[in-house]
Design an enzyme around this catalytic site. Structure first.
Site, PDB file in Angstrom:
ATOM      1  N   ARG A 263      16.896  13.749  52.344  1.00 52.65           N
ATOM      2  CA  ARG A 263      15.541  14.331  52.481  1.00 52.65           C
ATOM      3  C   ARG A 263      15.555  15.626  53.302  1.00 52.65           C
ATOM      4  NH1 ARG A 263      12.316  10.025  50.550  1.00 52.65           N
ATOM      5  NH2 ARG A 263      13.240   8.028  51.058  1.00 52.65           N
TER       6      ARG A 263
ATOM      7  N   TYR B  75       3.585   6.099  55.610  1.00 52.06           N
ATOM      8  CA  TYR B  75       2.638   7.031  54.975  1.00 52.06           C
ATOM      9  C   TYR B  75       1.163   6.768  55.300  1.00 52.06           C
ATOM     10  CZ  TYR B  75       6.803   8.300  52.314  1.00 52.06           C
ATOM     11  OH  TYR B  75       8.060   8.716  51.964  1.00 52.06           O
TER      12      TYR B  75
ATOM     13  N   ASN C 299       2.852  18.892  48.105  1.00 47.85           N
ATOM     14  CA  ASN C 299       3.771  17.828  48.509  1.00 47.85           C
ATOM     15  C   ASN C 299       4.457  17.348  47.241  1.00 47.85           C
ATOM     16  OD1 ASN C 299       5.139  15.577  49.376  1.00 47.85           O
ATOM     17  ND2 ASN C 299       3.428  14.708  50.536  1.00 47.85           N
TER      18      ASN C 299
ATOM     19  N   ALA D 160       9.669  13.283  46.279  1.00 46.86           N
ATOM     20  CA  ALA D 160      11.130  13.284  46.136  1.00 46.86           C
ATOM     21  C   ALA D 160      11.641  14.478  45.326  1.00 46.86           C
ATOM     22  CB  ALA D 160      11.586  11.980  45.494  1.00 46.86           C
TER      23      ALA D 160
ATOM     24  N   HIS E  68       4.865  17.620  53.921  1.00 46.31           N
ATOM     25  CA  HIS E  68       5.319  16.230  53.865  1.00 46.31           C
ATOM     26  C   HIS E  68       4.565  15.440  54.912  1.00 46.31           C
ATOM     27  CE1 HIS E  68       8.493  17.336  51.181  1.00 46.31           C
ATOM     28  NE2 HIS E  68       8.756  18.355  51.982  1.00 46.31           N
ATOM     29  N   ILE E  69       4.174  14.242  54.527  1.00 48.94           N
ATOM     30  CA  ILE E  69       3.435  13.370  55.444  1.00 48.94           C
ATOM     31  C   ILE E  69       4.365  12.912  56.574  1.00 48.94           C
ATOM     32  CG2 ILE E  69       2.271  11.126  55.589  1.00 48.94           C
ATOM     33  CD1 ILE E  69       1.506  11.670  52.550  1.00 48.94           C
ATOM     34  N   SER E  70       5.559  12.474  56.183  1.00 49.41           N
ATOM     35  CA  SER E  70       6.541  12.024  57.175  1.00 49.41           C
ATOM     36  C   SER E  70       7.372  13.226  57.646  1.00 49.41           C
ATOM     37  CB  SER E  70       7.463  10.977  56.541  1.00 49.41           C
ATOM     38  OG  SER E  70       8.183  11.537  55.453  1.00 49.41           O
TER      39      SER E  70
ATOM     40  N   ASP F 104      11.948  26.794  40.932  1.00 51.37           N
ATOM     41  CA  ASP F 104      11.799  28.016  40.126  1.00 51.37           C
ATOM     42  C   ASP F 104      10.330  28.327  39.857  1.00 51.37           C
ATOM     43  OD1 ASP F 104      14.520  28.416  39.997  1.00 51.37           O
ATOM     44  OD2 ASP F 104      14.750  27.765  37.910  1.00 51.37           O
TER      45      ASP F 104
ATOM     46  N   ARG G  67      14.553  11.491  58.751  1.00 53.02           N
ATOM     47  CA  ARG G  67      14.857  10.414  57.797  1.00 53.02           C
ATOM     48  C   ARG G  67      16.246  10.620  57.166  1.00 53.02           C
ATOM     49  NH1 ARG G  67       9.770   9.588  54.078  1.00 53.02           N
ATOM     50  NH2 ARG G  67      10.871   7.635  53.665  1.00 53.02           N
TER      51      ARG G  67
ATOM     52  N   ARG H  69       1.555   2.205  49.707  1.00 50.93           N
ATOM     53  CA  ARG H  69       2.997   2.395  49.731  1.00 50.93           C
ATOM     54  C   ARG H  69       3.504   2.566  51.161  1.00 50.93           C
ATOM     55  NH1 ARG H  69       5.472   8.368  48.656  1.00 50.93           N
ATOM     56  NH2 ARG H  69       7.631   7.752  48.446  1.00 50.93           N
TER      57      ARG H  69
ATOM     58  N   GLU I  84       4.621  24.036  51.652  1.00 50.77           N
ATOM     59  CA  GLU I  84       5.238  22.725  51.420  1.00 50.77           C
ATOM     60  C   GLU I  84       4.768  21.761  52.513  1.00 50.77           C
ATOM     61  OE1 GLU I  84       9.550  22.785  50.864  1.00 50.77           O
ATOM     62  OE2 GLU I  84       9.718  20.830  51.842  1.00 50.77           O
TER      63      GLU I  84
ATOM     64  N   PRO J 129       5.341  12.779  42.800  1.00 51.13           N
ATOM     65  CA  PRO J 129       5.552  11.374  42.459  1.00 51.13           C
ATOM     66  C   PRO J 129       5.338  10.414  43.624  1.00 51.13           C
ATOM     67  CG  PRO J 129       7.639  12.546  42.566  1.00 51.13           C
ATOM     68  CD  PRO J 129       6.563  13.584  42.589  1.00 51.13           C
ATOM     69  N   ASN J 130       4.743   9.280  43.272  1.00 49.89           N
ATOM     70  CA  ASN J 130       4.497   8.150  44.178  1.00 49.89           C
ATOM     71  C   ASN J 130       3.379   8.394  45.187  1.00 49.89           C
ATOM     72  OD1 ASN J 130       6.633   6.463  43.083  1.00 49.89           O
ATOM     73  ND2 ASN J 130       8.023   7.950  44.006  1.00 49.89           N
TER      74      ASN J 130
END
Ligand code: DQA
Length: 147
Positions: free
Chosen positions: A112, A26, A75, A78, A101-103, A88, A108, A21, A99, A13-14
């Site tokens: 998170r 990001y 990624n 959230a 994540h950009i940040s 699962d 943070r 954004r 996995e 999402p997002n």
């Protein structure tokens, strides 16, 4: 010609808003622009990309590719921090998942710092911007050639 490795980049999402954004967190590049570059950099790989804002669509995509593809770079946005269903699904498929994540999520907010899916992943890359996706593909390829 030898069979090409199939790798899916899956964004949650997002992440469709990348470039617009919170660019201070990001960056200013859209994922579509970055994906074009990745596709050229990894021309030896059969690279696929899917994004959804819908939790169940991400679960279904993992089911669809999870027994056929050689790896998934994921990624989950959230949903990383909230979704047992996604964790699962990651646990249930045979393809290795990384996995991303950009940040740097650990620098943070505290919410998170939790990842439900993380323990089912080959590894986690966080805080290197879009470069993290490239690192993840390289890690999947290295892992599979060194077996
Ligand atoms: C993110 C980090 C998440 O906490 C956040 O909800 C996102 C993006 C990242 O790439 O840094 O949507 O996964």
């Amino acid at each position: 010609m030898a069979h090409k490795h199939k790798i899916l980049i899956l964004n949650g999402p997002n992440l469709n808003l990348l470039g617009k954004r919170e660019p201070e967190i990001y960056g200013k590049v859209t994922f579509e622009e970055y994906f074009e570059k990745l596709d050229i950099d990894f021309s030896e790989v059969d690279l696929h990309y899917f994004q959804s804002n819908v939790e169940g669509e991400l679960v279904s995509k993992l089911h669809e590719v999870g027994f056929e593809f050689n790896g998934v770079v994921f990624n989950a946005g959230a949903y990383t921090h909230t979704s047992v269903a996604i964790a699962d699904a990651v646990a249930g498929i045979s393809a290795p998942v990384i996995e991303v994540h950009i940040s740097n999520v650990l620098s943070r907010e505290e919410f998170r710092h939790v990842s439900y899916m993380g323990k089912h992943c080959l590894g986690v890359i966080s805080g290197f911007g879009l470069w993290g996706y490239k690192m993840a593909i390289q890690a999947l390829l290295t892992e599979q050639t060194s077996l």
